[in-house]
Design a protein around this motif. Structure first.
Motif, PDB file in Angstrom:
ATOM      1  N   GLN A 205       0.833  -1.208   0.000  1.00  8.37           N
ATOM      2  CA  GLN A 205       0.000   0.000   0.000  1.00  8.37           C
ATOM      3  C   GLN A 205       0.869   1.259   0.000  1.00  8.37           C
ATOM      4  N   LEU A 206       1.957   1.239   0.767  1.00  7.48           N
ATOM      5  CA  LEU A 206       2.874   2.373   0.776  1.00  7.48           C
ATOM      6  C   LEU A 206       3.486   2.571  -0.601  1.00  7.48           C
ATOM      7  N   TYR A 207       3.893   1.486  -1.229  1.00  7.50           N
ATOM      8  CA  TYR A 207       4.501   1.571  -2.555  1.00  7.50           C
ATOM      9  C   TYR A 207       3.532   2.207  -3.557  1.00  7.50           C
ATOM     10  N   GLN A 208       2.288   1.744  -3.563  1.00 10.19           N
ATOM     11  CA  GLN A 208       1.301   2.262  -4.505  1.00 10.19           C
ATOM     12  C   GLN A 208       1.041   3.747  -4.276  1.00 10.19           C
ATOM     13  N   ARG A 209       0.973   4.145  -3.013  1.00  7.23           N
ATOM     14  CA  ARG A 209       0.686   5.551  -2.715  1.00  7.23           C
ATOM     15  C   ARG A 209       1.878   6.452  -3.024  1.00  7.23           C
ATOM     16  N   LEU A 210       3.074   5.972  -2.768  1.00  6.22           N
ATOM     17  CA  LEU A 210       4.249   6.762  -3.124  1.00  6.22           C
ATOM     18  C   LEU A 210       4.386   6.890  -4.640  1.00  6.22           C
ATOM     19  N   GLN A 211       4.078   5.823  -5.341  1.00  7.97           N
ATOM     20  CA  GLN A 211       4.101   5.872  -6.812  1.00  7.97           C
ATOM     21  C   GLN A 211       3.128   6.922  -7.335  1.00  7.97           C
ATOM     22  N   SER A 212       1.914   6.911  -6.798  1.00  5.74           N
ATOM     23  CA  SER A 212       0.901   7.862  -7.225  1.00  5.74           C
ATOM     24  C   SER A 212       1.308   9.291  -6.882  1.00  5.74           C
ATOM     25  N   SER A 213       1.852   9.470  -5.684  1.00  6.58           N
ATOM     26  CA  SER A 213       2.287  10.801  -5.249  1.00  6.58           C
ATOM     27  C   SER A 213       3.408  11.336  -6.127  1.00  6.58           C
ATOM     28  N   LEU A 214       4.384  10.501  -6.430  1.00  2.08           N
ATOM     29  CA  LEU A 214       5.505  10.924  -7.267  1.00  2.08           C
ATOM     30  C   LEU A 214       5.077  11.147  -8.714  1.00  2.08           C
ATOM     31  N   ALA A 215       4.165  10.338  -9.211  1.00  2.00           N
ATOM     32  CA  ALA A 215       3.718  10.472 -10.601  1.00  2.00           C
ATOM     33  C   ALA A 215       3.074  11.832 -10.832  1.00  2.00           C
ATOM     34  N   ILE A 216       2.223  12.246  -9.922  1.00  2.31           N
ATOM     35  CA  ILE A 216       1.523  13.514 -10.108  1.00  2.31           C
ATOM     36  C   ILE A 216       2.458  14.702  -9.888  1.00  2.31           C
ATOM     37  N   ARG A 217       3.509  14.514  -9.090  1.00  3.64           N
ATOM     38  CA  ARG A 217       4.455  15.598  -8.798  1.00  3.64           C
ATOM     39  C   ARG A 217       5.572  15.719  -9.842  1.00  3.64           C
ATOM     40  N   THR A 218       5.653  14.770 -10.750  1.00  3.04           N
ATOM     41  CA  THR A 218       6.689  14.826 -11.781  1.00  3.04           C
ATOM     42  C   THR A 218       6.102  14.789 -13.187  1.00  3.04           C
ATOM     43  N   PHE A 219       4.793  14.988 -13.298  1.00  2.00           N
ATOM     44  CA  PHE A 219       4.114  14.900 -14.590  1.00  2.00           C
ATOM     45  C   PHE A 219       4.318  16.184 -15.388  1.00  2.00           C
ATOM     46  N   LEU A 255       9.533   7.929 -14.445  1.00  4.20           N
ATOM     47  CA  LEU A 255      10.087   8.789 -15.483  1.00  4.20           C
ATOM     48  C   LEU A 255      10.741   7.968 -16.595  1.00  4.20           C
ATOM     49  N   PRO A 256      10.733   8.489 -17.818  1.00  2.65           N
ATOM     50  CA  PRO A 256      11.440   7.803 -18.911  1.00  2.65           C
ATOM     51  C   PRO A 256      12.903   7.577 -18.530  1.00  2.65           C
ATOM     52  N   LYS A 257      13.452   6.458 -18.972  1.00  3.63           N
ATOM     53  CA  LYS A 257      14.805   6.086 -18.561  1.00  3.63           C
ATOM     54  C   LYS A 257      15.865   7.072 -19.040  1.00  3.63           C
ATOM     55  N   TRP A 258      15.573   7.819 -20.111  1.00  2.00           N
ATOM     56  CA  TRP A 258      16.581   8.742 -20.627  1.00  2.00           C
ATOM     57  C   TRP A 258      16.656  10.036 -19.816  1.00  2.00           C
ATOM     58  N   GLU A 259      15.662  10.286 -18.970  1.00  4.32           N
ATOM     59  CA  GLU A 259      15.702  11.505 -18.159  1.00  4.32           C
ATOM     60  C   GLU A 259      16.734  11.354 -17.040  1.00  4.32           C
ATOM     61  N   GLU A 260      17.636  12.301 -16.974  1.00  6.40           N
ATOM     62  CA  GLU A 260      18.652  12.280 -15.926  1.00  6.40           C
ATOM     63  C   GLU A 260      18.090  12.872 -14.635  1.00  6.40           C
ATOM     64  N   ILE A 261      18.555  12.366 -13.512  1.00  9.71           N
ATOM     65  CA  ILE A 261      18.103  12.849 -12.207  1.00  9.71           C
ATOM     66  C   ILE A 261      19.314  13.276 -11.402  1.00  9.71           C
ATOM     67  N   GLU A 317      20.405   1.645 -15.806  1.00  4.97           N
ATOM     68  CA  GLU A 317      19.981   2.183 -17.094  1.00  4.97           C
ATOM     69  C   GLU A 317      19.684   3.679 -17.052  1.00  4.97           C
ATOM     70  N   ARG A 318      19.717   4.294 -15.869  1.00  8.21           N
ATOM     71  CA  ARG A 318      19.467   5.726 -15.754  1.00  8.21           C
ATOM     72  C   ARG A 318      20.753   6.448 -15.341  1.00  8.21           C
ATOM     73  N   THR A 319      20.875   7.706 -15.745  1.00  8.07           N
ATOM     74  CA  THR A 319      21.976   8.550 -15.280  1.00  8.07           C
ATOM     75  C   THR A 319      21.582   9.171 -13.947  1.00  8.07           C
ATOM     76  N   TRP A 320      22.233   8.707 -12.887  1.00  2.50           N
ATOM     77  CA  TRP A 320      22.044   9.283 -11.553  1.00  2.50           C
ATOM     78  C   TRP A 320      23.238  10.202 -11.304  1.00  2.50           C
ATOM     79  N   ARG A 321      23.003  11.496 -11.420  1.00  2.00           N
ATOM     80  CA  ARG A 321      24.106  12.446 -11.328  1.00  2.00           C
ATOM     81  C   ARG A 321      24.278  12.902  -9.875  1.00  2.00           C
ATOM     82  N   PHE A 322      25.359  12.461  -9.255  1.00  2.00           N
ATOM     83  CA  PHE A 322      25.639  12.830  -7.862  1.00  2.00           C
ATOM     84  C   PHE A 322      26.353  14.175  -7.839  1.00  2.00           C
TER      85      PHE A 322
END
Length: 530
Positions: A205-219, A255-261, A317-322
């Protein structure tokens, strides 16, 4: 996100000071607008007498455009009625509908409809003030998201102002009311022999809610102004701890895999720590220290690099820029007065030390390491949306004092401590942090403080959030031996393969980044700033 200013005066239109206007522009560099109104208000002096007063209203609004296809300037103005809206925030949903396009325009339209829907009483042709007010209140209650606003209803000559119930956007006034937060489930009648495991429903349940929360905040975050070909749209305030690393792993599925974070990790030169280390090594002088050793040894830099390595291994597969953000003591001192100004009316040493860490982290200027050459390259994140793990500790029992409260008074004491922490989150943290972070034209978003997630977290029983008092079987693969604080988050991180982050102990940002107690002495965090 925006910066908003409103003044009410019976003498003349009062504009913000140059310093305040500069701060507003830094929050919203894309647009600045000013509107003024003069209204005649009837004030009752006695039961038999009333007199008319003239008041001058001044509205200023700056905009950081993060929604819609184009910049929408503020204050928003209705040409027919003369009503105005200054909006600072994000309306993720209105009712059950996800807001598409510019949310400020959507909110303004609803408020205008609410104000106008009963503007004339059919029997006597008079404006129905009370009904209009109730309609506006009901409309505001349908908005989901972090926001602060000032709405001038010209037909009734009334000004409405407020912020979301959790207080995620700064709104400073001389007089304010405290509105109720959702209630916490304190029922401890069924806690015996309950064990939180990887297969517990709360983990999914936590996973589903965090997914939903992040999806709407990064759309559909707009591409930020940058010289880079594909600049990062999102950055995470990244200590390497459990809360932020879990956000990183879940956002990877969205997020699409090509988007860097960008992962923003801040470390400070603390003279007190440096002096203590030098004194300890005095009899046997070490080899000349590396230039960055004072930062590399910061606890949050150590955990940050460790969690970054774990993300690279699990999600390559994602660029995680530290982004290593190193702050010399001299630079901290140079910005001290500005930070103190931004956190006002907060004025303790702890407020300052926390704010320093967030201030420089949000600026996002540091360096990245070229993996092929091992060279450090100057880098400033172009991302204008920052994600924060704030709220996880208050909802799921992550502080040491939560463990202490349970040891002393069981689940009743734990529930009381969690309720206290959550109810003061808006007053103690969110407004202060919003002012500090927004200074750099960045908007901070709090996935753990999504209304749906908060309501769920407060409603579930204590034992489904944390593992205090639970005895795990070391041979049970469904119940790994993890810290009891925020155990449901730890289990989710474990399930996602982030076992290092799952086992990471809680550490306050001011100690992890070493902004606390920069001078020798007995200064306490609760002490007022001198």
């Amino acid at each position: 996100m925006c910066g908003i200013f409103f003044s009410y005066s019976q003498k003349e239109h009062e504009a913000p000071s140059e310093k305040l206007l500069d701060d507003l522009r830094k929050r919203g560099p894309d647009s600045v607008g000013t509107r003024s109104r003069t209204a005649s208000l009837e004030r009752t002096t006695t039961q038999l007498e009333s007199k008319e007063q003239t008041c001058n209203l001044n509205f200023v609004s700056t905009v950081l455009s993060l929604r819609g296809e184009c910049i929408v300037g503020q204050p928003l103005e209705d040409s027919k009625s003369g009503s105005l809206l200054c909006w600072n925030g994000e309306a993720w949903r209105i009712g059950n509908e996800i807001v598409q396009g510019n949310d400020a325009e959507a909110v303004f339209s609803l408020l205008l409809n609410a104000a106008q829907s009963c503007n004339v009483n059919a029997s006597d042709g008079l404006f129905s003030y009370d009904q209009s007010k109730q309609n506006i209140f009901k409309t505001i209650a349908t908005i989901t998201g972090p926001y602060a606003f000032v709405f001038y209803d010209a037909q009734s000559a009334r000004v409405f102002y407020g912020r979301d119930a959790l207080g995620r956007r700064s709104l400073l006034v001389k007089r304010y009311e405290t509105y109720p937060f959702p209630t916490l489930n304190k029922d401890d009648s069924n806690v015996h022999n309950q064990i939180l495991t990887l297969n517990s429903p709360a983990v999914e349940q936590l996973y589903q809610r965090l997914q939903s929360s992040l999806a709407i905040r990064t759309f559909k975050i707009p591409i930020p102004p940058s010289k880079q070909a594909a600049p990062a749209r999102v950055a995470i305030l990244f200590s390497g701890g459990l809360d932020c690393t879990l956000l990183a792993a879940i956002i990877h599925s969205i997020l699409p895999k090509w988007e860097e974070i960008d992962l923003l990790n801040v470390a400070f030169e603390n003279p007190r720590v440096v002096q203590a280390a030098a004194a300890a090594n005095a009899p046997n002088p070490p080899n000349p220290p590396a230039a960055n050793s004072v930062y590399v040894l910061c606890p949050d830099r150590t955990t940050g690099l460790s969690s970054h390595a774990e993300l690279l291994k699990k999600l390559p597969e994602r660029t995680w820029r530290f982004v290593s953000i190193n702050v010399p003591y001299a630079e901290t001192q140079a910005h001290r007065s500005n930070i103190i100004s931004l956190i006002h009316p907060h004025n303790t040493e702890m407020d300052l030390s926390i704010a320093c860490a967030l201030y420089f982290a949000a600026r996002g200027s540091g360096f990245i390491t070229d993996t092929s050459t091992s060279l450090d390259i100057p880098y400033t994140t172009p991302a204008r949306v920052l994600l924060s793990g704030l709220g996880a500790d208050e909802l799921f029992g992550g502080y040491t004092r939560h463990n202490t409260a349970f040891d002393r008074r069981g689940y009743k004491g734990l529930a009381d401590e969690l309720e206290l922490d959550f109810n003061r989150l808006g007053k103690r943290n969110l407004g202060r942090d919003d002012r500090v972070i927004s200074h750099w034209a960045k908007e901070v978003r709090y996935p753990y403080l999504d209304e749906d997630l908060v309501s769920w977290a407060l409603s579930i029983p204590m034992w489904e959030k944390c593992g205090f008092g639970q005895v795990s079987n070391a041979e049970d693969t469904d119940s790994p031996m993890l810290e009891p604080g925020k155990k449901v988050l730890r289990l989710l991180a474990w399930r996602l393969g982030l076992r290092g982050a799952a086992a990471e102990k809680k550490r306050a940002i001011q100690f992890g980044a070493r902004t606390a107690k920069m001078q020798a002495g007995k200064t306490k965090g609760t002490q007022n700033l001198s």
